[in-house]
Design a protein around this motif. Structure first.
Motif, PDB file in Angstrom:
ATOM      1  N   GLY A   1       0.810  -1.209   0.000  1.00  0.00           N
ATOM      2  CA  GLY A   1       0.000   0.000   0.000  1.00  0.00           C
ATOM      3  C   GLY A   1       0.842   1.256   0.000  1.00  0.00           C
ATOM      4  O   GLY A   1       0.566   2.216  -0.733  1.00  0.00           O
ATOM      5  N   ALA A   2       1.890   1.271   0.826  1.00  0.00           N
ATOM      6  CA  ALA A   2       2.754   2.447   0.908  1.00  0.00           C
ATOM      7  C   ALA A   2       3.523   2.666  -0.391  1.00  0.00           C
ATOM      8  O   ALA A   2       3.732   3.810  -0.825  1.00  0.00           O
ATOM      9  CB  ALA A   2       3.726   2.295   2.078  1.00  0.00           C
ATOM     10  N   ILE A   3       3.928   1.585  -1.032  1.00  0.00           N
ATOM     11  CA  ILE A   3       4.643   1.709  -2.318  1.00  0.00           C
ATOM     12  C   ILE A   3       3.718   2.292  -3.382  1.00  0.00           C
ATOM     13  O   ILE A   3       4.120   3.189  -4.141  1.00  0.00           O
ATOM     14  CB  ILE A   3       5.192   0.340  -2.770  1.00  0.00           C
ATOM     15  N   LEU A   4       2.480   1.826  -3.419  1.00  0.00           N
ATOM     16  CA  LEU A   4       1.523   2.328  -4.399  1.00  0.00           C
ATOM     17  C   LEU A   4       1.224   3.804  -4.155  1.00  0.00           C
ATOM     18  O   LEU A   4       1.202   4.612  -5.088  1.00  0.00           O
ATOM     19  CB  LEU A   4       0.233   1.506  -4.354  1.00  0.00           C
ATOM     20  N   VAL A   5       1.012   4.158  -2.903  1.00  0.00           N
ATOM     21  CA  VAL A   5       0.738   5.557  -2.556  1.00  0.00           C
ATOM     22  C   VAL A   5       1.967   6.422  -2.822  1.00  0.00           C
ATOM     23  O   VAL A   5       1.873   7.499  -3.426  1.00  0.00           O
ATOM     24  CB  VAL A   5       0.299   5.678  -1.076  1.00  0.00           C
ATOM     25  N   GLY A   6       3.122   5.950  -2.372  1.00  0.00           N
ATOM     26  CA  GLY A   6       4.358   6.710  -2.567  1.00  0.00           C
ATOM     27  C   GLY A   6       4.708   6.901  -4.029  1.00  0.00           C
ATOM     28  O   GLY A   6       5.152   7.971  -4.444  1.00  0.00           O
ATOM     29  N   GLY A   7       4.504   5.852  -4.815  1.00  0.00           N
ATOM     30  CA  GLY A   7       4.778   5.961  -6.245  1.00  0.00           C
ATOM     31  C   GLY A   7       3.925   7.033  -6.893  1.00  0.00           C
ATOM     32  O   GLY A   7       4.416   7.863  -7.670  1.00  0.00           O
ATOM     33  N   GLN A   8       2.636   7.050  -6.537  1.00  0.00           N
ATOM     34  CA  GLN A   8       1.699   8.002  -7.133  1.00  0.00           C
ATOM     35  C   GLN A   8       1.967   9.431  -6.669  1.00  0.00           C
ATOM     36  O   GLN A   8       1.944  10.371  -7.471  1.00  0.00           O
ATOM     37  CB  GLN A   8       0.256   7.630  -6.750  1.00  0.00           C
ATOM     38  N   PHE A   9       2.222   9.607  -5.364  1.00  0.00           N
ATOM     39  CA  PHE A   9       2.286  10.959  -4.810  1.00  0.00           C
ATOM     40  C   PHE A   9       3.692  11.525  -4.655  1.00  0.00           C
ATOM     41  O   PHE A   9       3.853  12.743  -4.596  1.00  0.00           O
ATOM     42  CB  PHE A   9       1.554  10.994  -3.462  1.00  0.00           C
ATOM     43  N   VAL A  10       4.695  10.676  -4.567  1.00  0.00           N
ATOM     44  CA  VAL A  10       6.068  11.185  -4.465  1.00  0.00           C
ATOM     45  C   VAL A  10       6.700  11.255  -5.852  1.00  0.00           C
ATOM     46  O   VAL A  10       7.145  12.321  -6.291  1.00  0.00           O
ATOM     47  CB  VAL A  10       6.929  10.312  -3.517  1.00  0.00           C
ATOM     48  N   VAL A  11       6.735  10.130  -6.553  1.00  0.00           N
ATOM     49  CA  VAL A  11       7.307  10.116  -7.910  1.00  0.00           C
ATOM     50  C   VAL A  11       6.349  10.795  -8.891  1.00  0.00           C
ATOM     51  O   VAL A  11       6.758  11.599  -9.724  1.00  0.00           O
ATOM     52  CB  VAL A  11       7.608   8.672  -8.362  1.00  0.00           C
ATOM     53  N   GLY A  12       5.066  10.496  -8.785  1.00  0.00           N
ATOM     54  CA  GLY A  12       4.050  11.138  -9.608  1.00  0.00           C
ATOM     55  C   GLY A  12       3.795  10.440 -10.934  1.00  0.00           C
ATOM     56  O   GLY A  12       4.694   9.833 -11.516  1.00  0.00           O
ATOM     57  N   ARG A  13       2.535  10.530 -11.409  1.00  0.00           N
ATOM     58  CA  ARG A  13       2.167   9.943 -12.690  1.00  0.00           C
ATOM     59  C   ARG A  13       2.612  10.827 -13.843  1.00  0.00           C
ATOM     60  O   ARG A  13       2.698  12.042 -13.718  1.00  0.00           O
ATOM     61  CB  ARG A  13       0.649   9.744 -12.794  1.00  0.00           C
ATOM     62  N   ILE A  14       2.869  10.177 -14.971  1.00  0.00           N
ATOM     63  CA  ILE A  14       3.124  10.899 -16.217  1.00  0.00           C
ATOM     64  C   ILE A  14       1.853  11.672 -16.578  1.00  0.00           C
ATOM     65  O   ILE A  14       0.745  11.131 -16.498  1.00  0.00           O
ATOM     66  CB  ILE A  14       3.474   9.908 -17.354  1.00  0.00           C
TER      67      ILE A  14
END
Length: 335
Positions: A109-122
């Motif tokens: 869950g944290a990886i999915l959230v972190g990926g979306q909100f820290v790294v960000g979507r294209i």
């Protein structure tokens, strides 16, 4: 000259961290000269593990982070509040372009959230799906979405199919990968509303090789190279295949050890059986990429061994060298 690929690894994530994570990182850099790994986490513990191995010092760098994110924490709250956690620090390295990729066996869950909100979507990508590479009778297959978006729309699944096709062709080398849509039958009239809306979009899409609907029983036979569905169905398929594989291996071992004759037969069959079972070993393919982000985020299995961590790290090289992020922008967003 080969491009140096830099991977930020959450050294504190996973059931066997930091031991197996560190060993996997060492094995990865000892195998690949064009790889640098940042091991992010509690520096004293990481250095203690590193002292057990030999490796080129310039290929591994320790980045200190004092906090950890556990699997029982709220993913959103943990990512928001634990700024000095190994996961958030490593994700920020990808965001800041210090690293090309992020790998963790920690909280899904944290990886999915972190990926979306820290790294960000294209920009232009509506949702970022989790793509799980799984073994089949005909070779590897990408299941997408395997766990990120439980409620999906047809337009999301269309992008999942496009991103999955790019990944399979450019990272795993499968030319013109076949795309199948998970359904309860092969007829176009079958399925729920999501499937009925998605099928025509995939059929009309010119940059994928859509072969139509496929049933779940066809997946292990290698009916498609990219298997598309919402995360609810995808996660069920993934967990069922993992459980079934474990049961089959256990039953085979039990049967072979049941009598003296079967034990003798097991010795004779061992080389062939080992070769066959290796083809169906999901750990050979590393972790699951979260596609559609401004950088590569890879979720490794929570119980990952050093071998699985090594493969998860090594797969980042092809992703970076082929510049999958830019290809997604060019072929899906701009196209």
């Amino acid at each position: 000259m080969e491009k140096l690929v830099k991977v930020a690894v959450d050294a504190m994530g996973g059931d066997h961290a930091p031991g197996e994570v560190v060993k996997g990182a060492v094995d990865a850099v000892n195998e690949k000269n064009n790889l640098k790994v940042f091991l992010v986490g509690k520096a004293p513990r990481i250095h203690e593990e590193l002292s057990k191995y030999q490796y080129k010092n310039e290929q591994i760098e320790v980045v200190n982070a004092e906090e950890e994110i556990s699997c029982d924490e709220s993913p959103v709250e943990a990512i928001r509040k634990k700024k000095d956690s190994s996961m958030v620090v490593a994700l920020k390295m990808v965001k800041d372009k210090t690293a090309d990729a992020f790998v963790s066996a920690g909280s899904s869950g944290a990886i999915l959230v972190g990926g979306q909100f820290v790294v960000g979507r294209i920009k232009g990508i509506k949702r970022a799906p989790l793509g799980a590479v799984m073994p089949t009778a005909k070779g590897p297959m990408l299941l997408v979405d395997a766990g990120a978006n439980m409620d999906a729309k047809a337009e999301y699944l269309l992008q999942f199919a496009q991103m999955g096709s790019i990944y399979m062709e450019d990272v795993l080398g499968i030319k013109n990968p076949r795309v199948g849509l998970v359904n309860v039958g092969v007829e176009e009239a079958k399925g729920n509303q999501l499937v009925k809306e998605t099928g025509p979009l995939l059929k009309e899409c010119e940059n994928i090789n859509y072969i139509g609907s496929i049933e779940a029983r066809e997946i292990p036979y290698g009916a498609a190279d990219v298997v598309v569905c919402d995360a609810f169905a995808g996660n069920i398929v993934l967990k069922l295949e993992e459980g079934l594989a474990a049961v089959l291996v256990s039953q085979i071992k039990e049967g072979m050890m049941s009598t003296l004759k079967s034990k003798i037969g097991a010795l004779l069959a061992k080389p062939a059986l080992k070769k066959t079972l290796k083809k169906f070993d999901a750990s050979e393919y590393g972790g699951a990429p979260l596609l559609g982000l401004n950088g590569l985020v890879v979720k490794a299995h929570g119980s990952s061994s050093a071998k699985e961590m090594k493969n998860a790290i090594v797969q980042c090289i092809a992703f970076a060298e082929e510049d999958i992020t830019q290809k997604i922008k060019d072929q899906i967003v701009k196209g």
